[in-house]
Design a protein around this motif. Sequence first.
Motif, short mmCIF file in Angstrom:
data_model
loop_
_atom_site.label_atom_id
_atom_site.label_comp_id
_atom_site.label_asym_id
_atom_site.label_seq_id
_atom_site.Cartn_x
_atom_site.Cartn_y
_atom_site.Cartn_z
N ALA A 198 18.27 -14.90 -35.15
CA ALA A 198 18.32 -16.25 -35.69
C ALA A 198 16.88 -17.19 -34.92
O ALA A 198 16.15 -18.04 -35.43
CB ALA A 198 19.42 -17.29 -35.12
N ILE A 199 16.70 -16.86 -33.77
CA ILE A 199 15.59 -17.23 -33.06
C ILE A 199 14.18 -16.56 -33.58
O ILE A 199 13.23 -17.41 -33.63
CB ILE A 199 15.54 -16.72 -31.58
N LEU A 200 14.22 -15.59 -34.06
CA LEU A 200 12.92 -14.68 -34.54
C LEU A 200 12.78 -15.44 -36.07
O LEU A 200 11.73 -15.73 -36.64
CB LEU A 200 13.17 -13.23 -34.80
N ALA A 201 14.03 -16.13 -36.71
CA ALA A 201 13.85 -16.61 -38.06
C ALA A 201 13.41 -18.05 -37.99
O ALA A 201 12.53 -18.47 -38.98
CB ALA A 201 15.17 -16.32 -38.74
N VAL A 202 13.59 -18.78 -36.90
CA VAL A 202 13.21 -20.21 -37.13
C VAL A 202 11.46 -20.47 -36.87
O VAL A 202 10.94 -19.58 -36.08
CB VAL A 202 14.13 -21.04 -36.28
N ASP A 203 11.16 -21.29 -37.04
CA ASP A 203 9.55 -21.49 -36.87
C ASP A 203 9.50 -22.25 -35.47
O ASP A 203 10.34 -22.88 -34.76
CB ASP A 203 8.92 -22.54 -37.85
N ASP A 204 8.36 -22.40 -35.01
CA ASP A 204 8.01 -22.83 -33.66
C ASP A 204 8.57 -24.24 -33.64
O ASP A 204 8.89 -24.71 -32.53
CB ASP A 204 6.62 -22.53 -33.39
N ASP A 205 8.06 -25.12 -34.66
CA ASP A 205 8.26 -26.46 -34.49
C ASP A 205 9.91 -26.68 -34.26
O ASP A 205 10.14 -27.69 -33.40
CB ASP A 205 8.21 -27.25 -35.74
N THR A 206 10.61 -26.00 -34.83
CA THR A 206 12.12 -26.15 -34.58
C THR A 206 12.42 -25.80 -32.96
O THR A 206 13.32 -26.53 -32.57
CB THR A 206 13.04 -25.22 -35.31
N LEU A 207 11.94 -24.78 -32.55
CA LEU A 207 12.08 -24.37 -30.96
C LEU A 207 11.75 -25.47 -30.08
O LEU A 207 12.16 -25.78 -29.19
CB LEU A 207 11.67 -23.06 -30.88
N ARG A 208 10.36 -26.10 -30.75
CA ARG A 208 9.95 -27.20 -29.81
C ARG A 208 10.86 -28.16 -29.78
O ARG A 208 10.95 -28.89 -28.64
CB ARG A 208 8.24 -27.17 -30.07
N ALA A 209 11.38 -28.55 -30.69
CA ALA A 209 12.23 -29.87 -31.04
C ALA A 209 13.53 -29.57 -30.03
O ALA A 209 14.10 -30.66 -29.70
CB ALA A 209 12.57 -30.02 -32.37
N CYS A 210 13.73 -28.15 -29.81
CA CYS A 210 14.86 -27.95 -28.99
C CYS A 210 14.66 -27.86 -27.55
O CYS A 210 15.43 -27.24 -26.81
CB CYS A 210 15.72 -26.82 -29.44
N GLY A 211 13.34 -28.13 -26.98
CA GLY A 211 13.08 -28.15 -25.79
C GLY A 211 12.35 -27.14 -25.35
O GLY A 211 11.81 -26.76 -24.00
N PHE A 212 11.70 -26.29 -26.33
CA PHE A 212 10.80 -25.14 -25.73
C PHE A 212 9.34 -25.53 -25.79
O PHE A 212 8.93 -25.94 -26.94
CB PHE A 212 10.97 -23.71 -26.54
N SER A 213 8.65 -25.50 -24.66
CA SER A 213 7.58 -25.56 -24.52
C SER A 213 6.59 -24.46 -25.50
O SER A 213 7.27 -23.60 -25.81
CB SER A 213 6.89 -25.67 -23.29
N ARG A 214 5.24 -24.86 -25.82
CA ARG A 214 4.55 -23.42 -26.29
C ARG A 214 4.73 -22.42 -25.74
O ARG A 214 5.09 -21.29 -26.30
CB ARG A 214 3.22 -23.82 -26.55
N GLN A 215 4.56 -22.42 -24.48
CA GLN A 215 4.65 -21.35 -23.59
C GLN A 215 6.20 -20.42 -23.51
O GLN A 215 6.49 -19.55 -23.84
CB GLN A 215 4.47 -21.45 -21.98
N LYS A 216 7.11 -21.51 -23.45
CA LYS A 216 8.68 -20.94 -23.79
C LYS A 216 9.03 -20.45 -24.98
O LYS A 216 9.62 -19.41 -25.09
CB LYS A 216 9.50 -21.99 -23.31
#
Length: 215
Positions: A69-87
């Motif tokens: 699931a993590i590999l399937a979503v785009d970076d914008d989705t992860l950043r919206a959930c609190g992950f910085s670019r590095q994270k």
Amino acid sequence: MSVEHLAALDPIFAECLRVGGPAIRDFSRPTGFVGLLRMVMEQQLSTKVALALWAKLQERLGGVVTPDAILAVDDDTLRACGFSRQKVGYARGLAEAVASGRLDFDAIHAMADEEAIAHLVALKGIGRWSAEVYLMTTLDRPDIWPIGDLAIQLGVQRLKGWADKPTPRQLIEVAEPWRPHRSLAARLVWHHYVALQEQARALKTPKRAASTPPA
């Protein structure tokens, strides 16, 4: 070892319970991929913010957080959930390691503490603090003492009445008598530190004026 026994070894633990209350807070985390991913996300975030962002991530992923699931979503989705670019990079690297089989949590869970830590810190974005806290809060390892944790440093400083924040050597030395139960010691220091933070926030929160009752 009971809390009472540890308090008999060092009076600072009685102080931990006096300030934080008799019920020790639950600092446990889920094991495996979810537990380690949460630690990546929670770095440098308050507990309240981290919980809210984790709930948001679960919602975006349909309630189940998996490597695929993590590999399937785009970076914008992860950043919206609190992950910085590095994270984001760390999260994807962790997901890829698990999905490919390079990271075997069952094998790591069977290892001794230092061997398990060495395998975990080989992952990009996982430092010794993350590895130690993973072992302590997900596997309930009894003798973990995360000296890189700021709450441990400041908590011990206050409890011991030291003028300066302790050095790594001081933290190692002060905890030697608590072996092999340093995980319980760490939980008590966290318990104390969190209680003090809550008290400080309560003092800063202005009280609302009482409303005038209707005539």
